[in-house]
Design a protein around this motif. Sequence first.
Motif, PDB file in Angstrom:
ATOM      1  N   PHE B 240       0.806  -1.219   0.000  1.00 25.37           N
ATOM      2  CA  PHE B 240       0.000   0.000   0.000  1.00 25.37           C
ATOM      3  C   PHE B 240       0.843   1.275   0.000  1.00 25.37           C
ATOM      4  CE2 PHE B 240      -2.249  -3.196   2.740  1.00 25.37           C
ATOM      5  CZ  PHE B 240      -3.045  -3.685   1.715  1.00 25.37           C
ATOM      6  N   GLY B 241       2.164   1.123   0.092  1.00 26.75           N
ATOM      7  CA  GLY B 241       3.039   2.287   0.066  1.00 26.75           C
ATOM      8  C   GLY B 241       2.844   3.241   1.228  1.00 26.75           C
ATOM      9  N   VAL B 242       2.476   2.702   2.379  1.00 28.00           N
ATOM     10  CA  VAL B 242       2.222   3.558   3.535  1.00 28.00           C
ATOM     11  C   VAL B 242       3.256   3.289   4.623  1.00 28.00           C
ATOM     12  CG1 VAL B 242       0.562   4.130   5.338  1.00 28.00           C
ATOM     13  CG2 VAL B 242      -0.243   3.576   3.058  1.00 28.00           C
ATOM     14  N   THR B 243       3.802   4.333   5.210  1.00 28.77           N
ATOM     15  CA  THR B 243       4.659   4.189   6.379  1.00 28.77           C
ATOM     16  C   THR B 243       3.966   4.883   7.541  1.00 28.77           C
ATOM     17  OG1 THR B 243       6.551   4.334   4.918  1.00 28.77           O
ATOM     18  CG2 THR B 243       6.991   4.506   7.272  1.00 28.77           C
ATOM     19  N   ALA B 244       3.841   4.152   8.637  1.00 23.67           N
ATOM     20  CA  ALA B 244       3.111   4.688   9.779  1.00 23.67           C
ATOM     21  C   ALA B 244       3.945   5.728  10.515  1.00 23.67           C
ATOM     22  CB  ALA B 244       2.740   3.554  10.728  1.00 23.67           C
ATOM     23  N   GLY B 245       3.248   6.596  11.239  1.00 30.53           N
ATOM     24  CA  GLY B 245       3.917   7.509  12.153  1.00 30.53           C
ATOM     25  C   GLY B 245       4.733   8.593  11.494  1.00 30.53           C
ATOM     26  N   LEU B 246       4.291   9.093  10.345  1.00 25.89           N
ATOM     27  CA  LEU B 246       5.006  10.206   9.737  1.00 25.89           C
ATOM     28  C   LEU B 246       4.135  11.454   9.669  1.00 25.89           C
ATOM     29  CD1 LEU B 246       6.910   8.510   6.780  1.00 25.89           C
ATOM     30  CD2 LEU B 246       7.759   9.103   9.047  1.00 25.89           C
ATOM     31  N   LYS B 247       2.829  11.257   9.846  1.00 28.03           N
ATOM     32  CA  LYS B 247       1.908  12.394   9.768  1.00 28.03           C
ATOM     33  C   LYS B 247       0.857  12.266  10.853  1.00 28.03           C
ATOM     34  CE  LYS B 247       2.069  14.054   5.061  1.00 28.03           C
ATOM     35  NZ  LYS B 247       2.731  12.989   4.259  1.00 28.03           N
TER      36      LYS B 247
END
Lengths: 150, 267
Positions: B240-247
Amino acid sequence: MAEFEPRIVAFVCNWCTYAGADLTGTSRIKYATNVRIIRFPCTGRIDFMLLLKAFGNGADGVMISGCHPNDCHYTSGNFHARRRWMIFRRLLDFAGIDHRRIIFSWVSAAEGAKWAQVVNTAVEEFRQLGPYDNYHAASKEPLEREVING
Amino acid sequence: MDDLRKKAKDLLESQAVNVIIGYGEGTSGAVRAIFPRKAEETDKLIYDDRCTQNLAVYLMKHEIKHMEKKGIVATIPAMRSILQVASEYQLKEDELVILGIGPDGKLVDIPGFKAMEDYLATQDFGIQEDDKAILRKIDAMSMEERWSFWKDELSPCFKCYACRAACPMCYCTRCFVEVNTPQWIPISANEIGNFEWHLLRAMHLAGRCINCGECGRACPLEIPIHLLTYKMTEDVQTDFGVTAGLKADMPSVLSTYKLEDKETFIR
């Protein structure tokens, strides 16, 4: 020796696959009897824990089926489910649990013949894989000793 | 360290915060979390190489959560946890004062979530090399080998739930494992129950885990359970191309979807 008959649990959604499986029956299409169908409101409701519980209780294979994308009765339940399965399948693989024993399909209410064919192929595949002894052995022995919760 | 103490002292003196969550000296050379509430207690705050715990976990604990304004000594993993938890509407920006700590151990000025996002964008946070090596080793195994690897690793687990207690994301007031009608996870330590618990924990952290590795460090039996969530983070990134905890305003991965999500296994 008699051929191994896999025990299969199918989690299906009420609106598409359950109706589809009904159509298979009313169309008098014959298909393998190894499958126990459990009806759910939506594929989005099918918790990943239920799959593990099915295996823990002696299933050799699990099938999951629901509405095709864009056909969900609740608009997006199957899309959510799809994301969950994508992740869960990879996790199972990483943990060494046989993800070939979980078969996913989209079967609509009009696809009675497809359901019969999906089940028949699944039974064939599970038969090749044999009983899921690893998992069953791991789940059985200690539980017999368990006194908590009866 | 003096900067840190001074800033903490100022915050408590001016009553900008009611409590500071920080590191202090524990017993036998260990470090523990301390919670100074008076200005004079800030002398006990320390920061050095031993301070690896992700303190963001305390923000979610009942006793701290209700203290209104809180200050927190936040390393990079803690900052990411804070952003992730905030994106789940569990933290308010105006209730927090961040005493950021950079990788060099120096105090960083983080006035708000926006600044934190900008700061994290400049940082590099890969997982440790030895963990990466084990991950690749497990990837290379056959299915049977993986099964016996995890069976061996998980067999000593007696479900103390230290991994859950140490995780900033595990903040549900009622956890799945305490549900007993039906009993989803067997209470006693048994092989399959251990598998179920750790898979469930990993699944519940899918797309939320920020790879701080606190669960693995908290484990009294040193089971590498953080590998499960590390792997999960990689998968979420690939799929999904998502990295948690950046926004601080990021939709949750598993409660959203895209029409074009690509899978290969549905018939």
